[in-house]
Write a protein that holds these residues in place. Structure first.
Motif, PDB file in Angstrom:
ATOM      1  N   THR A 252       0.828  -1.189  -0.095  1.00 22.24           N
ATOM      2  CA  THR A 252      -0.176  -0.049   0.074  1.00 22.24           C
ATOM      3  C   THR A 252       0.683   1.404   0.217  1.00 22.24           C
ATOM      4  O   THR A 252       0.457   2.278  -0.586  1.00 22.24           O
ATOM      5  N   ILE A 253       1.923   1.050   0.653  1.00 25.60           N
ATOM      6  CA  ILE A 253       3.010   2.540   0.702  1.00 25.60           C
ATOM      7  C   ILE A 253       3.347   2.739  -0.490  1.00 25.60           C
ATOM      8  O   ILE A 253       3.565   3.880  -0.901  1.00 25.60           O
ATOM      9  N   MET A 254       3.962   1.474  -1.193  1.00 26.49           N
ATOM     10  CA  MET A 254       4.470   1.643  -2.355  1.00 26.49           C
ATOM     11  C   MET A 254       3.582   2.246  -3.463  1.00 26.49           C
ATOM     12  O   MET A 254       3.954   3.030  -4.590  1.00 26.49           O
ATOM     13  N   GLN A 255       2.423   1.647  -3.414  1.00 25.12           N
ATOM     14  CA  GLN A 255       1.234   2.313  -4.475  1.00 25.12           C
ATOM     15  C   GLN A 255       1.066   3.636  -4.143  1.00 25.12           C
ATOM     16  O   GLN A 255       1.293   4.449  -5.069  1.00 25.12           O
ATOM     17  N   CYS A 256       0.984   4.074  -3.023  1.00 26.30           N
ATOM     18  CA  CYS A 256       0.688   5.721  -2.650  1.00 26.30           C
ATOM     19  C   CYS A 256       2.016   6.524  -3.055  1.00 26.30           C
ATOM     20  O   CYS A 256       2.029   7.644  -3.730  1.00 26.30           O
ATOM     21  N   ALA A 257       3.227   5.947  -2.823  1.00 20.63           N
ATOM     22  CA  ALA A 257       4.586   6.536  -3.388  1.00 20.63           C
ATOM     23  C   ALA A 257       4.633   6.761  -4.496  1.00 20.63           C
ATOM     24  O   ALA A 257       5.169   7.846  -5.325  1.00 20.63           O
ATOM     25  N   ARG A 258       4.312   5.716  -5.629  1.00 22.17           N
ATOM     26  CA  ARG A 258       4.351   5.836  -6.997  1.00 22.17           C
ATOM     27  C   ARG A 258       3.261   6.805  -7.663  1.00 22.17           C
ATOM     28  O   ARG A 258       3.717   7.602  -8.342  1.00 22.17           O
ATOM     29  N   SER A 259       2.089   6.962  -7.056  1.00 22.40           N
ATOM     30  CA  SER A 259       1.310   7.827  -7.400  1.00 22.40           C
ATOM     31  C   SER A 259       1.431   9.268  -6.919  1.00 22.40           C
ATOM     32  O   SER A 259       1.362  10.313  -7.529  1.00 22.40           O
ATOM     33  N   ALA A 260       2.058   9.426  -5.657  1.00 22.62           N
ATOM     34  CA  ALA A 260       2.482  10.962  -5.274  1.00 22.62           C
ATOM     35  C   ALA A 260       3.696  11.276  -5.951  1.00 22.62           C
ATOM     36  O   ALA A 260       3.653  12.500  -6.080  1.00 22.62           O
ATOM     37  N   ALA A 261       4.660  10.449  -6.539  1.00 26.37           N
ATOM     38  CA  ALA A 261       5.769  10.838  -7.021  1.00 26.37           C
ATOM     39  C   ALA A 261       5.284  11.656  -8.521  1.00 26.37           C
ATOM     40  O   ALA A 261       5.693  12.563  -9.090  1.00 26.37           O
ATOM     41  N   LYS A 262       4.564  10.992  -8.993  1.00 27.61           N
ATOM     42  CA  LYS A 262       3.862  11.605 -10.427  1.00 27.61           C
ATOM     43  C   LYS A 262       2.932  12.642 -10.131  1.00 27.61           C
ATOM     44  O   LYS A 262       3.090  13.670 -10.910  1.00 27.61           O
ATOM     45  N   ARG A 263       2.368  12.603  -9.051  1.00 27.28           N
ATOM     46  CA  ARG A 263       1.413  13.924  -8.766  1.00 27.28           C
ATOM     47  C   ARG A 263       2.165  15.062  -8.549  1.00 27.28           C
ATOM     48  O   ARG A 263       2.014  16.258  -8.874  1.00 27.28           O
ATOM     49  N   SER A 264       3.241  14.959  -7.698  1.00 27.18           N
ATOM     50  CA  SER A 264       4.184  15.931  -7.418  1.00 27.18           C
ATOM     51  C   SER A 264       4.591  16.568  -8.254  1.00 27.18           C
ATOM     52  O   SER A 264       4.872  17.681  -8.626  1.00 27.18           O
ATOM     53  N   LYS A 265       5.326  15.590  -9.429  1.00 28.17           N
ATOM     54  CA  LYS A 265       6.084  16.227 -10.654  1.00 28.17           C
ATOM     55  C   LYS A 265       5.115  17.122 -11.296  1.00 28.17           C
ATOM     56  O   LYS A 265       5.516  18.128 -12.145  1.00 28.17           O
ATOM     57  N   ALA A 266       3.665  16.809 -11.656  1.00 30.58           N
ATOM     58  CA  ALA A 266       2.651  17.298 -12.371  1.00 30.58           C
ATOM     59  C   ALA A 266       2.319  18.639 -11.783  1.00 30.58           C
ATOM     60  O   ALA A 266       2.205  19.837 -12.388  1.00 30.58           O
ATOM     61  N   LEU A 267       2.477  18.752 -10.416  1.00 30.87           N
ATOM     62  CA  LEU A 267       1.956  19.843  -9.811  1.00 30.87           C
ATOM     63  C   LEU A 267       3.269  21.002  -9.853  1.00 30.87           C
ATOM     64  O   LEU A 267       3.157  22.097 -10.012  1.00 30.87           O
ATOM     65  N   VAL A 268       4.448  20.578  -9.985  1.00 29.65           N
ATOM     66  CA  VAL A 268       5.668  21.370 -10.043  1.00 29.65           C
ATOM     67  C   VAL A 268       5.687  21.873 -11.499  1.00 29.65           C
ATOM     68  O   VAL A 268       6.005  23.220 -11.543  1.00 29.65           O
ATOM     69  N   ASP A 269       5.544  21.215 -12.659  1.00 33.71           N
ATOM     70  CA  ASP A 269       5.334  21.587 -13.920  1.00 33.71           C
ATOM     71  C   ASP A 269       3.958  22.613 -13.842  1.00 33.71           C
ATOM     72  O   ASP A 269       4.166  23.738 -14.478  1.00 33.71           O
ATOM     73  N   PHE A 270       3.029  22.426 -13.398  1.00 33.75           N
ATOM     74  CA  PHE A 270       1.867  23.364 -13.243  1.00 33.75           C
ATOM     75  C   PHE A 270       2.237  24.737 -12.754  1.00 33.75           C
ATOM     76  O   PHE A 270       2.029  25.835 -13.466  1.00 33.75           O
ATOM     77  N   ILE A 271       3.175  24.618 -11.571  1.00 32.74           N
ATOM     78  CA  ILE A 271       3.412  26.001 -11.022  1.00 32.74           C
ATOM     79  C   ILE A 271       4.396  26.829 -11.751  1.00 32.74           C
ATOM     80  O   ILE A 271       4.266  28.112 -11.973  1.00 32.74           O
ATOM     81  N   ARG A 272       5.040  26.123 -12.725  1.00 35.54           N
ATOM     82  CA  ARG A 272       6.125  26.818 -13.480  1.00 35.54           C
ATOM     83  C   ARG A 272       5.361  27.279 -14.868  1.00 35.54           C
ATOM     84  O   ARG A 272       5.771  28.456 -15.237  1.00 35.54           O
TER      85      ARG A 272
END
Length: 412
Positions: A252-272
């Motif tokens: 469960t933690i690894m599933q959350c980590a994979r999804s959170a990594a993609k979400r964080s990268k998308a949010l940083v691109d959105f802020i830029r």
């Protein structure tokens, strides 16, 4: 009069908890979203540098950045300072009971400290003016305007966007004199970053094995466990905060980590991209740039995450986040072949795999000749006897390949 803090905050009563847990068990959410679907993020940049308003659904946060020249610490004389201050006085139900207010304040402040200060996202050495004398002290004030769940993600997005939007004045230190240039004399300088961290929050319930991302206030208070993961744009883990009574396994933690990594990268691109649009609007000069009053009153133009990212990169990249965790849980389907269809199936040719050279990173294997296998000893008496036998045995002399030592001695 006795005041129970659980009655003032939504989602604390037993009826609300039972309703949310039963809905999660049936894979339903109160606002109609899927378990892996996030709410829309909206950014609004103010006229002052470092002023950003973030809306995550009904959760609204305002961040302001300011800086001043101060004295460095003795332990780090060549580094500047980053100060984070959280204010949640705008939430009405938290003001009723002081214990609830203090708990929210301390938890949110410690999370922001670990995400931005402990991970060292800013280049502190670039904020040094004169070693052991003058450094820049950057202060971030996070004001919570409305709280409808997932306050951690909204605060980290607001803090990161405000730090990226901020510009500090240029200074000059010569002959023991410090001169600060105005914006007309020299352009303001942006802050230097080492990485860009963003947090993603998940809620776990005992009634369901599927975690829920971006929870509302009802879902967050009714959850059994909460996991907060902070990743940067390089998909590196910065912080991990997990607590609660629900058991969480590694899968469960690894599933959350994979999804959170993609979400964080998308949010940083959105802020830029949002910063690029704001700078283009600011350079034209004729367009209206909102002030602080318009940010609070919601009359300013907002930049939406769903609209901006769908137009440029397409919907498939961001729907992958929603389907990633569902694909992991579905087992592969087995296909049964009839005897008549076996001949029709084309078997692809397998390429010969080259063996991997593991001589550089694996330790050398020991052989039987170099390391003798010790015989098992049952008790202490047998150990002492075995040690005495080894001491009494004569040592063998090394043999030469040609002859023994007696044959090689010259005879007179």
């Amino acid at each position: 009069m006795f005041m129970n803090s659980n009655l003032f905050e939504p989602g604390k009563s037993k009826a609300e908890k039972t309703f949310i847990q039963q809905a999660v068990k049936q894979n339903n959410r109160f606002d109609g979203r899927r378990s892996t679907e996030c709410r829309d993020v909206e950014l609004t940049f103010g006229s002052d540098w470092g002023t950003v308003a973030v809306s995550l659904g009904e959760t609204k946060v305002l961040a302001q950045v300011s800086c001043d020249i101060g004295v460095p610490t003795i332990a780090r004389p060549n580094e500047g300072k980053l100060i984070l201050n959280v204010n949640i006085n705008g939430v009405a139900f938290l003001d009723e009971v002081q214990s609830t207010y203090d708990q929210r304040f301390l938890t949110l402040n410690s999370l922001l400290e670990r995400t931005f200060r402990t991970s060292r996202c800013l280049d502190m050495e670039s904020m040094c003016i004169a070693s052991e004398l003058h450094v820049w002290c950057v202060r971030v004030d996070i004001n919570v305007l409305n709280h409808d769940g997932n306050l951690y993600d909204a605060s980290t997005i607001a803090t990161l966007a405000a730090l990226m939007h901020y510009r500090r004045p240029d200074v000059k230190f010569a002959d023991d004199e410090l001169h600060i240039y105005t914006e007309k004399e020299r352009e303001y300088q942006p802050l230097l970053f080492l990485h860009y961290p963003v947090s993603v929050t998940y809620c776990i319930y005992k009634t369901s094995s599927q975690p829920i991302v971006d929870p509302t206030l009802l879902e967050e208070n009714a959850a059994d466990s909460v996991i907060v993961l902070s990743f940067n744009s390089y998909q590196e883990l910065c912080t991990l905060n997990a607590g609660g009574s629900a058991p969480t396994n590694v899968r469960t933690i690894m599933q959350c980590a994979r999804s959170a990594a993609k979400r964080s990268k998308a949010l940083v691109d959105f802020i830029r991209k949002a910063l690029g649009l704001h700078e283009a609007q600011r350079s034209r000069g004729s367009q209206y740039v909102p002030g602080l009053l318009s940010l609070v009153s919601e009359t300013a133009q907002k930049v939406s995450f769903h609209k901006l990212m769908k137009d440029e990169l397409g919907q498939e990249r961001y729907t992958m986040e929603a389907s990633q965790m569902e694909v992991d849980e579905q087992p592969p389907k087995e296909v049964e072949l009839v005897a008549e269809d076996v001949d029709k199936v084309e078997i692809p040719k397998q390429e010969k795999e080259t063996p991997m050279d593991d001589s550089t990173w694996l330790p050398e294997e020991s052989t039987e000749a170099t390391i003798p296998t010790p015989k098992p000893v049952k008790n202490k008496r047998n150990r002492n006897k075995a040690n005495k036998k080894q001491q009494n045995q004569p040592t063998k002399k090394p043999q030469n390949d040609s002859d023994s030592e007696e044959e090689t001695k010259p005879v007179l």
